[in-house]
Design a protein around this motif. Structure first.
Motif, PDB file in Angstrom:
ATOM      1  N   LEU A 183       0.842  -1.205   0.000  1.00 52.41           N
ATOM      2  CA  LEU A 183       0.000   0.000   0.000  1.00 52.41           C
ATOM      3  C   LEU A 183       0.876   1.255   0.000  1.00 52.41           C
ATOM      4  N   VAL A 184       1.905   1.255   0.840  1.00 54.19           N
ATOM      5  CA  VAL A 184       2.817   2.399   0.908  1.00 54.19           C
ATOM      6  C   VAL A 184       3.576   2.545  -0.414  1.00 54.19           C
ATOM      7  N   PRO A 211     -11.615  -1.930   5.688  1.00 58.06           N
ATOM      8  CA  PRO A 211     -12.124  -2.881   6.677  1.00 58.06           C
ATOM      9  C   PRO A 211     -11.526  -2.548   8.048  1.00 58.06           C
ATOM     10  N   THR A 212     -12.198  -2.958   9.098  1.00 56.16           N
ATOM     11  CA  THR A 212     -11.768  -2.644  10.463  1.00 56.16           C
ATOM     12  C   THR A 212     -10.315  -3.017  10.702  1.00 56.16           C
ATOM     13  N   ARG A 213      -9.912  -4.205  10.299  1.00 52.69           N
ATOM     14  CA  ARG A 213      -8.546  -4.676  10.547  1.00 52.69           C
ATOM     15  C   ARG A 213      -7.507  -3.794   9.858  1.00 52.69           C
ATOM     16  N   ILE A 214      -7.746  -3.409   8.630  1.00 52.72           N
ATOM     17  CA  ILE A 214      -6.793  -2.547   7.916  1.00 52.72           C
ATOM     18  C   ILE A 214      -6.751  -1.170   8.571  1.00 52.72           C
ATOM     19  N   ASN A 215      -7.902  -0.657   8.955  1.00 51.95           N
ATOM     20  CA  ASN A 215      -7.965   0.623   9.648  1.00 51.95           C
ATOM     21  C   ASN A 215      -7.133   0.579  10.938  1.00 51.95           C
ATOM     22  N   GLU A 216      -7.271  -0.501  11.697  1.00 51.26           N
ATOM     23  CA  GLU A 216      -6.503  -0.662  12.937  1.00 51.26           C
ATOM     24  C   GLU A 216      -5.002  -0.708  12.659  1.00 51.26           C
ATOM     25  N   VAL A 217      -4.612  -1.480  11.661  1.00 48.59           N
ATOM     26  CA  VAL A 217      -3.189  -1.602  11.326  1.00 48.59           C
ATOM     27  C   VAL A 217      -2.622  -0.248  10.901  1.00 48.59           C
ATOM     28  N   HIS A 266      -3.682   2.676  11.762  1.00 50.38           N
ATOM     29  CA  HIS A 266      -3.607   3.546  12.942  1.00 50.38           C
ATOM     30  C   HIS A 266      -2.435   3.167  13.844  1.00 50.38           C
ATOM     31  N   ILE A 267      -2.267   1.878  14.102  1.00 55.29           N
ATOM     32  CA  ILE A 267      -1.179   1.414  14.975  1.00 55.29           C
ATOM     33  C   ILE A 267       0.174   1.818  14.404  1.00 55.29           C
ATOM     34  N   THR A 268       0.338   1.696  13.113  1.00 55.39           N
ATOM     35  CA  THR A 268       1.604   2.027  12.456  1.00 55.39           C
ATOM     36  C   THR A 268       1.726   3.514  12.151  1.00 55.39           C
ATOM     37  N   GLN A 269       0.680   4.255  12.413  1.00 55.08           N
ATOM     38  CA  GLN A 269       0.578   5.696  12.130  1.00 55.08           C
ATOM     39  C   GLN A 269       0.656   6.005  10.634  1.00 55.08           C
ATOM     40  N   LEU A 270       0.463   4.992   9.800  1.00 56.43           N
ATOM     41  CA  LEU A 270       0.439   5.207   8.356  1.00 56.43           C
ATOM     42  C   LEU A 270      -0.871   5.855   7.918  1.00 56.43           C
ATOM     43  N   ILE A 271      -1.848   5.881   8.794  1.00 53.62           N
ATOM     44  CA  ILE A 271      -3.124   6.517   8.466  1.00 53.62           C
ATOM     45  C   ILE A 271      -2.908   7.984   8.100  1.00 53.62           C
ATOM     46  N   THR A 272      -1.833   8.585   8.620  1.00 49.97           N
ATOM     47  CA  THR A 272      -1.537   9.990   8.327  1.00 49.97           C
ATOM     48  C   THR A 272      -0.954  10.178   6.930  1.00 49.97           C
TER      49      THR A 272
END
Length: 146
Positions: free
Chosen positions: A95-96, A115-121, A123-129
């Motif tokens: 994805l990156v 999906p919830t799991r991808i959203n969580e991952v 967020h945890i990795t801070q890649l959501i930013t």
């Protein structure tokens, strides 16, 4: 919203050798494979992923589909992840890498329907930013049109 589906061949080609074999035999992709369906919504290309975004065929399928989109001149790309059933570190890396490749080629790529799991991952990795994320393909397409 009018979507124009690409041919079955264009969808299966993203599966690489597996897709070519299946296409030649007239068979559907196996359940473990990542299937990528390509649709145009105006000047936005939507890549809908279904299956596992994991090391091997999954990451290869996404890479191939993105390369085809970019080589075809796509400048606005939505990755619709609603059908992704599993992701591993290789999938996150892809994805990156996809985002970096699109950006380096002057295109804009966004994510939709996490999906919830991808959203969580993410967020945890801070890649959501890093990514622009939308709740729906419609919202993503609308954002890319502006």
């Amino acid at each position: 919203m009018t979507m124009e589906p690409r041919s079955r061949r264009a969808c299966l080609i993203a599966l690489g050798a597996v897709g070519a074999t299946l296409l030649g035999a007239g068979l559907a992709p196996p359940a473990w494979a990542l299937n990528v369906m390509v649709m145009n919504v105006g000047n936005v290309q939507v890549l809908t992923l279904n299956g596992k975004l994991i090391i091997g065929e999954g990451e290869f399928a996404l890479r191939q589909a993105l390369q085809q989109a970019l080589n075809g001149g796509a400048q606005r790309i939505v990755l619709d992840l609603r059908g992704v059933t599993a992701i591993d570190s290789s999938g996150v890396g892809e994805l990156v890498s996809s985002y970096t490749t699109a950006t380096n080629r002057g295109a804009r790529m966004v994510l939709a329907n996490l999906p919830t799991r991808i959203n969580e991952v993410l967020h945890i990795t801070q890649l959501i930013t890093v990514f622009d994320v939308y709740d729906s393909v419609d919202a993503a397409v609308g954002a890319l049109r502006t």
